[in-house]
Design an enzyme around this catalytic site. Structure first.
Site, PDB file in Angstrom:
ATOM      1  N   GLU B  29      -8.736   5.094  -5.559  1.00  0.00           N
ATOM      2  CA  GLU B  29      -7.971   5.646  -6.677  1.00  0.00           C
ATOM      3  C   GLU B  29      -6.852   4.677  -7.054  1.00  0.00           C
ATOM      4  OE1 GLU B  29      -6.842   9.217  -4.720  1.00  0.00           O
ATOM      5  OE2 GLU B  29      -8.918   9.868  -4.510  1.00  0.00           O
ATOM      6  N   LEU B  58     -10.836  10.929  -8.741  1.00  0.00           N
ATOM      7  CA  LEU B  58      -9.879  11.389  -7.751  1.00  0.00           C
ATOM      8  C   LEU B  58     -10.593  12.326  -6.766  1.00  0.00           C
ATOM      9  CD1 LEU B  58      -6.318  12.238  -8.961  1.00  0.00           C
ATOM     10  CD2 LEU B  58      -7.114  12.500  -6.607  1.00  0.00           C
ATOM     11  N   GLU B  60     -11.796  12.016  -2.647  1.00  0.00           N
ATOM     12  CA  GLU B  60     -11.921  11.176  -1.449  1.00  0.00           C
ATOM     13  C   GLU B  60     -13.307  11.256  -0.817  1.00  0.00           C
ATOM     14  OE1 GLU B  60      -9.339  13.068  -2.159  1.00  0.00           O
ATOM     15  OE2 GLU B  60      -7.816  11.525  -2.488  1.00  0.00           O
ATOM     16  N   HIS B 129       2.355  12.201   3.542  1.00  0.00           N
ATOM     17  CA  HIS B 129       2.403  10.760   3.296  1.00  0.00           C
ATOM     18  C   HIS B 129       2.853   9.984   4.525  1.00  0.00           C
ATOM     19  CE1 HIS B 129       2.192  12.258  -0.779  1.00  0.00           C
ATOM     20  NE2 HIS B 129       1.992  11.038  -1.244  1.00  0.00           N
TER      21      HIS B 129
END
Lengths: 366, 326, 448
Positions: B29, B58, B60, B129
């Site tokens: 992406e 988008l 995975e 993240h």
């Protein structure tokens, strides 16, 4: 001809579907999908369907006799698979789920290889590159993405090959199948999605998976979808042949919904009487994919009874051979589990092998 | 020799791999025009075209699932998962197909694909993240997992991973992306699956990898000021682990501390401690200790320092293994 | 004719038994392969079972309504003698130690006492029938395992001591290294002090040798008389180089202290000083005092060659195996020179870059077995040399000083020598000299 779905409160039968041969064996014409198949071709299709049905029954018996861990029967879906399988060109590549015995037959894979996974001696069963037919995929829908990726590779190679992937109505709810639709649409991948809508995902009816006919999903992803009578081998053949040609010519993906019925259990471990009624099964028996071809061949081409009997005898011989092959199938050598776990040398693999040999679990000398 | 950041070293490594083998292609992406959110693929689409540097939808699972098909077709896809916390939708394809298809096909399929995974904390990010999912993949037979921590390793390891025939989860410590270092453009430092003694010492062995290597080296500096000589080993390969280097070190020092950001329970750090206890039983003067993230979801960034293995926590573990009565 | 039973297989419903719903055949019926025999019902489904054999039904094991366990026989069928080979028994099917599950042959059941199925690691035979059980603990074993760290256990094991029989003085009864050391000392013999030799220092193979500094660099002595007799006798009695050995334990505390002190010196930073450095200096010093030890027996020419230059071989355990590179003119080196030469030699050997030349012309050899945790050894001579010194580990031990038992650092040194040219007196003198050096190195170092 709407019994199957009306019983579930559905009116999906009103949907137009491509049909060239009625359940009674009458040839009907179609403005877009007519066929030039002659008597010999159609007899060969009947032969294929008869043989795989017989082999499938033998496999079910073997499971009932404790010789297979499991079997996934295909009764009712012979036309969908033989029609699609015969439409493939030799170089096309196919990705099955685990019920595609008819496709495997058309790809030339020996029947005993189909049973290796169910016997519990292998997780694949055949050389996928040799037969242009990938190994079975148990995880529902995974193979749809794998097929799109393969098709994107074909696209990058500039090769005139199509990729076809098989899955069921239940799989259309999986994220992977929907992602595969997105990717195929977005990249114009030369892939044909072949969904065998056999009305049941184990015990769940198609209505649990979708509120609109499955073939119409394609429109939302930006490529054509079509519903074909999955019990009509001629229609399936023609629709598939054109979708494959469309892909090879750079036209992008197609979703084919083969509208069919799973006559038997999901697998030998299933009991369909717990979730569907006899009347539905009886109704679909009248739409049997094999019988209608025989009726057509007798009526239209005056094929003699002896020709059919010969094939029945051939199917019995193949079934006996399959039984012998399964019963004499050796267990794999324990050390074989290490052989292809990795392509390159791996310390834990070497350690595992040593352990097995030292404990005498596997051969390797005393 | 050239000076560059790890992000740039990865970029150069990818470029060289693509130049060397036309079957190498990148998918992910925002990796094309944008060059990836960490700029690791910056400029590659311009030079190699959209067919080889693919801005993916988008999705995975889609990235990895299609990469599987491309690998079957003979390509060498390099997938970028944008952040560690987004790898989970692809988990099914990774463990069900990527890890197993070589075996299920009796070796006919080569799953020569690389899944790049920016991972780990120390960057003050928001939720999802800063995760360390390497253990899930290290646990899975059929996969290999590696993690570079220097620009030089990054430059070479990405190329070695791409040319390897097994699927490789390539874990990139995000907190190291912008640190500069020397890159030897001519000679790889060592094999892809070999550990590195990042600092020699006599008293205690600290085994670590990825984002924790720098923390461990700083702890070794602090320990040296206290008169303690700490050996730091950068595992580099998380699966398989290069136990030869680790065993030699522990046999020398007799004391082991394992450091990782991922929680200790059923983890890579658990495997390192268990195996070295097996292999170095008679050398160990103290039980191996682990310094890891706590057994909680990764915390909000304002308190991530308290969660992560720190110099102080590593020094405490060093104190404890040295002070252990024997 | 042969009768075969069809056992109720796992049909995948996850249950272990089934009820007979209806028999579709009777005793005396001819049945074909796959002909439906029976409908059975589990709590989950009714299933029709097809016959695995063609033949004549000779027995029905149950009646309608009976509940049959998976694996129990359902029906007996007589298979005609010339019939095709009957189906083999299910490979791992239900009824053979398995419990049915949803999608497979079923779960293996574990009835009875489990026994070892495969051979023991390291053994070459299949497991014997369960018989002699070797208890892993004796009736007198303590209630809890002795507490100690692995290296201390190893240390005890190397000294043949049972860790469980050593009293621990550490926290909660922890057995410490010191505890094991005490136990080792108690088990050993009383160490002796080094005694000075009274043997003539210059007499060798029946000759009076000139001193190191004034004699020729190389000297040839005819093998005659007593020497010849000893040589021939030894050759005949043993191998080509008849080995003998002598050894002594030495209180090396001053050596240990000296090294510790030297390591603190800034001027010696970077110099890798070790006990081996002192041993090497000691052996060279001994050669200077007793040149006969630095000799070789030349059987081809019937000569003994005495050299006044030590090429000091060091047995090095390298990844490629044992090699013996040497330090040329080692007798000329001082403390730092010897330490540096040893470092270079070891580094080169470990790196695998030792040249052939570095392994030629060895005159004396040291083998250091201390790092292996070994007290002593009787090494074999490298070809062409007449003496090799083995050095054991330096470890704390009780030592008698002024009739008091005190803890000292003790080391055992042993000398293997070629008995064709070196007699016990010379060997003992050399060994004692090395021992004195290690017992108090400072005077020798200062003199050197």
């Amino acid at each position: 001809m709407a019994i199957g779905f009306e019983l579930k409160g559905e009116s999906m039968s009103e949907i137009p579907l491509v049909q060239l041969l009625t359940p009674e064996g009458e040839r009907v014409s179609h403005p877009d999908y007519d066929t030039s198949l002659g008597r010999d071709d159609i007899f060969a299709m009947w032969r294929d369907m008869t043989i795989i049905r017989r082999l499938c029954n033998e496999a079910t018996s073997l499971q009932r006799q404790g010789q297979l861990a499991l079997w996934a029967p295909l009764q009712g879906q012979e036309a969908a698979q033989i029609g699609a399988g015969r439409a493939l060109a030799p170089n096309d590549f196919t990705f099955p789920s685990y019920r595609e015995h008819g496709i495997a037959w058309c790809r030339g894979i020996p029947p005993e290889n189909w049973l290796r996974m169910f016997r519990g001696v292998h997780h694949g069963g055949w050389d996928p590159q040799k037969y242009r037919h990938s190994v079975p995929t148990i995880v529902i829908g995974n193979q749809a993405l794998n097929a799109v990726g393969y098709a994107m590779g074909v696209q990058r190679d500039g090769a005139e090959e199509a990729t076809m992937v098989f899955f069921g109505d239940g799989a259309t709810s999986e994220g992977d199948v929907n992602e595969a639709f997105v990717w195929a649409g977005s990249f114009d991948a030369p892939v044909v999605f072949f969904v065998q809508n056999n009305q049941w995902a184990i015990s769940e009816p198609t209505i649990r998976q979708t509120k609109i006919p499955l073939y119409r999903r394609a429109e939302g992803f930006g490529f054509p979808g079509i519903r074909v009578d999955g019990n009509d081998v001629l229609a399936v053949y023609e629709v598939t042949r054109r979708a494959l040609a469309h892909a090879r010519e750079g036209g992008g993906p197609t979703l084919i919904e083969a509208f069919t019925y799973r006559m038997g259990a999901h697998t030998t471990s299933d009991d369909p009487t717990r979730y569907r009624i006899d009347a539905e099964v009886e109704a679909w028996k009248h739409r049997d994919p094999v019988e209608r071809v025989k009726a057509y061949l007798v009526r239209q081409h005056q094929v003699p009874a002896a020709s059919f009997d010969d094939v029945t005898e051939e199917a019995n011989t193949l079934a006996a051979k399959l039984r012998d092959d399964v019963l004499s199938m050796p267990n794999p050598e324990p050390l074989s589990i290490f052989e292809h776990a990795y392509a390159d040398v791996h310390p834990l693999i070497e350690e595992g092998k040593r352990d097995m040999v030292e404990l005498g679990i596997a051969g390797g000398g005393h | 020799m050239a000076q560059m950041t790890m992000a740039k070293a990865l970029n150069e490594g990818l470029r060289r791999a693509m130049e060397n083998n036309p079957k190498v292609l990148l998918m992910g992406e925002d990796i094309g025009k944008l060059g990836g959110v960490f700029r690791v693929t910056d400029g590659l689409q311009k030079d190699f075209g959209e067919d080889r540097v693919i801005d993916s939808p988008l999705a995975e699972s889609g990235i990895v699932g299609t990469a599987v098909g491309m690998a079957i077709r003979g390509y060498r896809p390099v997938c970028e998962i944008q952040f560690d916390g987004f790898v989970y939708p692809a988990f099914d394809q990774i463990v069900s197909q990527v890890a197993k298809l070589h075996s299920r096909s009796d070796g006919v399929y080569t799953m020569g694909l690389v899944i790049r995974l920016p991972y780990g904390g120390q960057i003050g990010a928001i939720e999802h993240h800063s995760e360390s999912p390497e253990g899930y993949f290290a646990h899975t037979a059929g996969l290999r997992v590696v993690s570079p921590t220097t620009p030089n390793d990054a430059y070479w390891m990405i190329q070695q991973a791409i040319s390897h025939d097994d699927p490789i989860i390539f874990c990139e410590p995000k907190c190291r992306y912008w640190e500069k270092g020397d890159v030897d453009l001519d000679h790889p430092p060592r094999g892809l699956f070999e550990a590195n003694v990042a600092r020699e010492g006599r008293d205690v062995t600290v085994v670590t990898y990825g984002p924790s290597v720098r923390t461990a080296l700083r702890a070794a500096d602090a320990a040296a000021a206290e008169g303690r000589s700490v050996e730091v080993i950068d595992a580099r390969s998380i699966a398989p682990l290069d136990f030869g280097v680790m065993v030699t070190s522990v046999q020398k020092t007799g004391r082991l501390v394992v450091v990782a950001e991922a929680p200790a329970n059923a983890s890579v750090s658990a495997e390192i401690a268990a195996r070295l206890a097996e292999d170095c039983f008679y050398s160990l003067s103290a039980p191996p200790l682990r310094v890891t993230g706590y057994h909680t979801p990764y915390p909000p960034s304002r308190i991530e320092e308290e969660y992560l293995p720190s110099v102080d926590r590593i020094l405490d573990a060093i104190d404890r293994v040295i002070g252990f009565e024997s | 004719m042969s009768a075969r039973d069809f056992l109720l297989p796992d049909v995948g419903e996850g249950l272990t038994e089934a009820e007979i719903v209806v028999w579709k055949v009777a005793v005396g019926d001819q049945v074909a392969l796959n002909q439906p025999l029976i409908d059975i019902e589990t709590a989950k489904a009714t299933v029709e079972l097809p016959s695995p054999y063609a033949g004549t039904v000779t027995k029905l094991y149950g009646a309608v309504g009976d509940v049959v366990e998976v694996g129990a026989p359902l029906i007996e069928i007589d298979v005609a003698g010339d019939a095709p080979a009957p189906a083999a028994a299910p490979p791992a099917a239900a009824g053979e130690g398995r419990t049915a599950v949803l999608v497979g042959y079923g779960v293996a059941t574990d009835e009875g006492v489990p026994t070892r199925q495969h051979r023991r690691r390291g053994s070459t035979s299949a497991p014997a029938a369960p018989a002699a059980v070797v208890p892993v603990s004796t009736p007198t074993a303590p209630a809890r395992a002795p507490r100690s760290t692995p290296p201390v256990r190893l240390y005890a094991k190397q000294h043949g001591l049972d860790i469980a029989r050593i009293a621990g003085t550490g926290r909660d009864g922890l057995i410490t290294r010191a505890d094991v050391e005490r136990a080792v000392a108690g088990a050993g013999t009383a160490p002796r002090a080094v005694v000075a030799s009274t043997t003539s220092v210059t007499r060798f193979v029946g000759h009076e040798l000139a001193p190191w500094s004034t004699g020729p660099r190389e000297e040839r002595i005819p093998v005659r008389g007593v020497l010849r007799s000893m040589a021939e006798a030894m050759t005949q009695s043993a191998f080509s180089a008849p080995h003998a050995a002598a050894w002594v334990r030495v209180d090396a505390t001053k050596s240990v202290e000296l090294l510790a002190g030297l390591k603190q010196r800034e001027s010696l930073a970077g110099v890798r000083l070790s006990p081996l450095t002192l041993v090497a200096l000691a052996l060279c010093d001994a050669a200077r005092h007793f040149p006969g030890i630095n000799s070789s027996f030349d059987a081809a020419n019937n000569e003994v060659i005495v050299r006044r230059s030590v090429a000091l071989g060091i047995a090095a355990d390298t990844p490629r195996g044992l090699i013996v590179p040497n330090i040329k003119d080692a007798d000329t080196l001082d403390l730092v020179g010897m330490a540096n030469a040893l470092s270079a030699l070891v580094d080169t050997a470990r790196a695998g870059t030792t040249t052939p030349n570095a392994m030629m012309g060895t005159t004396l050899t040291i083998t250091n077995v201390g790092p292996f945790g070994i007290d002593g050894a009787m090494p074999i001579l490298p070809p062409g040399t007449s003496a090799i010194l083995a050095v054991g580990q330096i470890a704390k031990a009780p030592w008698v000083v002024d009739d008091e038992v005190v803890v000292r650092h003790v080391v055992e040194i042993a000398l293997s020598f070629d008995h064709r040219c070196i007699d016990g007196a010379l060997a003992s003198a050399v060994l004692a000299h090395v021992g004195r050096f290690l017992n108090d190195p400072a005077p020798a170092l200062l003199a050197g």
